[in-house]
Structure formats: C-alpha cells, structure tokens
Design an enzyme around this catalytic site. Structure first.
Site, PDB file in Angstrom:
ATOM      1  N   VAL A 113       0.805  -1.230   0.000  1.00  0.00           N
ATOM      2  CA  VAL A 113       0.000   0.000   0.000  1.00  0.00           C
ATOM      3  C   VAL A 113       0.837   1.279   0.000  1.00  0.00           C
ATOM      4  O   VAL A 113       0.302   2.360  -0.256  1.00  0.00           O
ATOM      5  CB  VAL A 113      -0.961   0.043   1.209  1.00  0.00           C
ATOM      6  N   TYR A 114       2.123   1.201   0.274  1.00  0.00           N
ATOM      7  CA  TYR A 114       2.942   2.407   0.279  1.00  0.00           C
ATOM      8  C   TYR A 114       2.985   2.994  -1.123  1.00  0.00           C
ATOM      9  O   TYR A 114       3.561   2.405  -2.045  1.00  0.00           O
ATOM     10  CB  TYR A 114       4.364   2.120   0.764  1.00  0.00           C
ATOM     11  N   SER A 115       2.382   4.153  -1.257  1.00  0.00           N
ATOM     12  CA  SER A 115       2.242   4.810  -2.564  1.00  0.00           C
ATOM     13  C   SER A 115       1.623   3.869  -3.595  1.00  0.00           C
ATOM     14  O   SER A 115       1.939   3.920  -4.779  1.00  0.00           O
ATOM     15  CB  SER A 115       3.589   5.355  -3.061  1.00  0.00           C
TER      16      SER A 115
END
Length: 352
Positions: A60-62
């Site tokens: 989900v990071y970026s």
C-alpha cells in the site's frame, strides 16, 4: 551494526531496518515522502554500506510505487538478493474492486503475486499482515499464509497492528494445524507512545517473537524539529500528516529531557529517541524512514549510542504513563510472590 535473530528463527537482521514509506509519493503518501529512483538508489546504497541488511516495505505504500522503486534499486545497484532480508505486507486496499482488500486466501495469494512482480523477486523473506481483518476468519488467513509459505514464495510470516489476543489466537490456530506461526510483530512504539508495553511486550517475550517498531520518532515529532513554542519548518511531515496520535504537551516534556541527554552525548534528539527504543526488551530491529542520506546516517548511528542506566531511568520516568487495568493489578499481586520469608498477614497487599 549489531544483528539480532528474527524472533525464534535462525535469520539475523540488522537492528536498524530501512523503511520505505518515503519512496514514491502517490496520493496521501506525498506528505511522508516523494523519493524517486535516483534518490532511492542513493538511500539504499548508503544503508547497506552502513551494515543494514533488513528492508521493510508494503504494497500500500504509494499504492505499489514503493515496492517497484525498491525492486528496481536492488537490481540497478547489483545487490545480491541473498544478502538482504526483504519484508512486505498484505491487507490494504489496492484497487476499487470488491476483493482488492482484506486477508482472505484470494487476497493473500493475489496481492503476494503482485508484490513479487513489483519487487522483481521470486520470494520475500517476511510477509506480514498489515492489520486485522474482522470480515475474514483467522483460520482462512492463517491457511492462506501457510499456502504461500509452502509455495516457496514466502520464508516467514509476521503481523502488524494486532492486539495481543489476536496474535495468540492466530498462532494458536497455526500450531493446532502444524502451520507456520507469526515470528514477528510490527507495531507503533516510541518514547512518546508506550502503549505496546502493556500487553504486547510481555506476550512477545513469552512467545519469543520479534518486535519491529514502526515510527520510533512518532511521525517525526521526536526528530528534533519540534520544540516547545517553535513551529516546524514548511514541508515537515506533521504539518500535513498528523499521525500517529501524540500527546504533544507530554511529548514536549520528553523532548526537553532528550535534549539535555543529547547535549551530554553531543548527538541529536532523534538519536536519543532511537537509542531508547533499541534498549527496550524484545526489540529486534527498529524501522527508520529517511528522506536523505544525512538523516539516514544520523538515525543509523543510534545503534552505536549506549545510554547509561541513569539516562534511561530519566527517560523512562518522564515518558511514563499510568498503567491500565489489569496491568496495575497484576503487578500489585506479584508482590506476594516476591515477599520476604518473614512475611506476615499485616504486610499483605489488598487484592480486592
């Protein structure tokens, strides 16, 4: 750099782990960091040159960019895959589809395949559920994780942001069926946020798991930029992304003490905050994020800083918070077990 075993495994990880939340900058992640490929390459090379062998990311990071940038960097730098311990996560929403979020067997297998493509890898070393999914039975989640381990795409499994009872229930299910158990738990832990000590730290010590603290600088609040009556500079993360929650008045009291101790060592407030976390029981590797190599190096050097018992006591005292029930009752009753041989009824603690 010191290295610790990842829980009850034979894997050694650096006690500083490079977090990759600053990679990319898509959507609301822009407030945390917007590093692109050249800057990512520089940061990773610097970390590895200083002894870091543990890198943590999440799908989900970026929205996938962090994994993509990390995988491409490892490839461009020519780093041997076996020299690194790579961790990523599953659970968060990765698209608008009904089944693009959660911890069902379907989501676990699909999101892992997508992560591996972005990372340009055949396996990840630590695959962590990024939180609890109340809509999916834990039996299904643990079986799904067991399947990806048996497939060879995952070496070990871990969890993040779970309550102690949820970890124990999940590992109990796994043990009952002969499946792999969580070897680590990744949670928010800082000198300004010590809730972890009430339930999770005792559980981790009992179960021989690894604690991997995230946001040890409390979302940048303990970085040294935030001082009482002094507003941070433009671009500071907390101005646009006020997370995790911090009791700011209490934090300023802690920062005051850290400043004085930092002056005694000639180091930054951030380094004192990290050294405090590193000194706590059960902590295996502290996850740090950085936007440049200077910041990264200062944080890594916290591993070389030894605080005295007197300094640790000062920090513990100023950061202490009232213990919730039943912790205070458990500690009170424990005195009976440590009573001297001459103990008399008049010395008994009240237990009702």
């Amino acid at each position: 750099m010191n290295y610790n075993f990842l829980g009850n495994t034979g894997v050694l990880v650096s006690e500083i782990c490079l977090g990759t939340m600053t990679f990319g900058g898509e959507g609301y992640w822009q407030a945390i960091g917007q590093l692109q490929q050249d800057s990512v390459n520089e940061l990773i090379k610097s970390a590895i040159d200083q002894g870091v062998n543990f890198i943590d990311t999440a799908n989900v990071y970026s929205f996938g960019q962090s994994e993509t940038l990390l995988g491409e960097s490892i490839k461009r730098l020519g780093i041997a895959r076996n020299d690194l311990v790579i961790a990523t996560k599953v659970r968060g929403r990765m698209g608008e589809g009904k089944n693009q979020v959660g911890l069902g067997r379907l989501q676990i297998m699909q999101q892992l395949d997508d992560s591996l493509k972005r990372l340009q890898m055949e396996h990840v070393d630590l695959y962590q559920i990024h939180g609890f999914d109340p809509s999916t039975p834990l039996e299904e989640t643990m079986r799904g994780l067991e399947d990806v381990v048996r497939s060879g795409k995952v070496r070990y499994i871990g969890c993040s942001n779970l309550a102690a009872w949820q970890v124990m229930k999940a590992n109990g299910i796994a043990e009952k069926h002969g499946w792999g158990k969580f070897v680590s738990t990744q949670n928010y832990y800082s000198i300004a946020g010590r809730d972890l000590e009430n339930e999770l730290v005792p559980m981790v010590q009992d179960q021989q798991m690894a604690i991997l603290p995230w946001s040890p600088l409390a979302g940048g609040f303990l970085s040294g930029k935030y001082i009482r009556d002094n507003k941070p500079e433009d671009g500071s993360r907390r101005l646009n992304f006020d997370f995790p929650p911090v009791n700011q008045e209490k934090a300023y009291e802690i920062i005051d003490v850290m400043q004085r101790i930092g002056e005694e060592h000639g180091v930054s407030v951030a380094r004192i905050a990290l050294a405090w976390v590193l000194a706590k029981p059960g902590v295996t590797s502290v996850i740090i994020g950085a936007k440049n190599t200077d910041q990264l190096t200062d944080n890594i050097k916290a591993a070389e800083l030894s605080l005295t018992m007197e300094q640790l006591d000062r920090l513990d005292e100023v950061s202490a918070t009232p213990k919730p029930y039943p912790q205070w009752m458990i500690e009170r009753q424990e005195r009976d077990r440590l009573a001297p041989a001459s103990f008399s009824p008049n010395q008994a603690s009240v237990t009702k």
